[in-house]
Scaffold this motif. Sequence first.
Motif, mmCIF file in Angstrom:
data_model
loop_
_atom_site.group_PDB
_atom_site.id
_atom_site.type_symbol
_atom_site.label_atom_id
_atom_site.label_comp_id
_atom_site.label_asym_id
_atom_site.label_seq_id
_atom_site.Cartn_x
_atom_site.Cartn_y
_atom_site.Cartn_z
ATOM 1 N N UNK A 160 0.819 -1.228 0.000
ATOM 2 C CA UNK A 160 0.000 0.000 0.000
ATOM 3 C C UNK A 160 0.849 1.273 0.000
ATOM 4 N N UNK A 161 1.949 1.278 0.771
ATOM 5 C CA UNK A 161 2.835 2.439 0.773
ATOM 6 C C UNK A 161 3.472 2.640 -0.593
ATOM 7 N N UNK A 162 3.944 1.560 -1.214
ATOM 8 C CA UNK A 162 4.553 1.670 -2.541
ATOM 9 C C UNK A 162 3.553 2.220 -3.559
ATOM 10 N N UNK A 163 2.305 1.780 -3.464
ATOM 11 C CA UNK A 163 1.281 2.275 -4.390
ATOM 12 C C UNK A 163 1.010 3.759 -4.166
ATOM 13 N N UNK A 164 1.035 4.203 -2.899
ATOM 14 C CA UNK A 164 0.860 5.628 -2.618
ATOM 15 C C UNK A 164 2.032 6.435 -3.167
ATOM 16 N N UNK A 165 3.242 5.913 -3.017
ATOM 17 C CA UNK A 165 4.416 6.590 -3.572
ATOM 18 C C UNK A 165 4.295 6.736 -5.085
#
Length: 455
Positions: A160-165
């Motif tokens: 999820x963090x990678x997708x937000x980045x």
Amino acid sequence: MTRLLVECTYVYENPKANSGIQRVVRNVIRELPTEDLEREYIPVVMLRGKLYEVKSLVPPPEKAWDLVSLRARLEQAANLFWLRHRTLESRRPFSQSAWARRLLYVGCRLFVFGCLSIPIRLLNLLLRRRQVAPRIMPLEHRAGDQLVLLDSSWHADFFPLAEQLKRDGIGIISVVYDLIPLTHPQFCDAGLVKVFNRWFDWIARTADGYIAISTTIRDQLRQEMVRRIGEQQVRERWFDYFYLGSELDQIDPTQAIDPNLLRLFKRPEPVFLMVSTIEPRKNHAYLIDAFERAWAAGSQARLCIVGKIGWKCEALIERIRRHPQLDSRLFMFNNLADQSLEHAYRNATALVFPSYVEGFGLPLVEAMQRGLPAMGSDIEVFREIGGDFMAYFDLDEPQSLADLVTDMEHTGVFPAKRNLDHWQWLSWRQASAQLVERIEGHVNEVIVDRETACG
């Protein structure tokens, strides 16, 4: 300024791990370029939904960090416990009664949960709380950064963090070591196959580019991507590769070489070395079959197996431990430090590597760079890495390896087309530079293409 954010979360959380991917991550991170006015290379981890810059992958020398060693020992104990369980399960009365097997399994599960699983989970919680400072510090991301997923991320929880980045304008590049759980699931744990398949679907949708560790894997990767998302979407991504280095990075000159290993090399008979985690695709059973044929023909050669015990190898370990040649012509070391492994590489007669499938074959270049000739299974990636400097044997016929061993024993001549005197390979510094140069080349091309399209 362009920034490459090189992800190393698993190695950060498991600093004692020393298998193939962990070696790659540590060495690439250590050798990232430092002096560049136009680019910045930052090791990062993604923990608890946040991005951190890594100041050190090495834990501080405090007594508290003995918890890391304790966790590693408990995890190893759990693996060995289940290995013993599967061996016991194959014997009477458990082999003849489903109820007996069920009772054995329930008893073992309760024991492992109470004595091993709970302590491991508590240690994980304690270590996570201790790992915030001073080894890492929060990092603010910027649009235009490139996140390079270098570590083994299929078990990660940072998607999820990678997708937000990515939504914030950061490019995502996935390093792919192999596709073995997809192409050869029979060699893997069933849980890994499911997790890896989900991870691959994720990187297929999310990543902008992919860099493999050999041209063999690069080409397999592109074919799998076409199968999953179609040729049109694949054309919108880029694919490349880089090669791995060859130095052992955890050699400690103050550490003593394993005394049993020293005794092994003091005898004059040739020693053929196998270096790998013990698991099905490494094909140790073929290796023992071949050497049994050589021994039956009068060979005095010795086989030295080096590597930690992995998965789906219970029958093999039992075979080795009961072998009549154990500690005479057959030897096994499951916990050698790099200092001892270096000694083995420099004193063995040849490396033997009978894998069914590999992404690269790191022991090949580690051995050959030290002047140790290598015999390998005749598979595409070994031909790519070793070329005419290696000797190859037929995986369908153990006698082909037995013949190579006995011929070398009798003649002293290694049967490769080219001599290792002419062999050259990359250092880890060169490998790390190759990785970042190829990534930057593709990223720059994408930027130019976008600017051209915008007119």
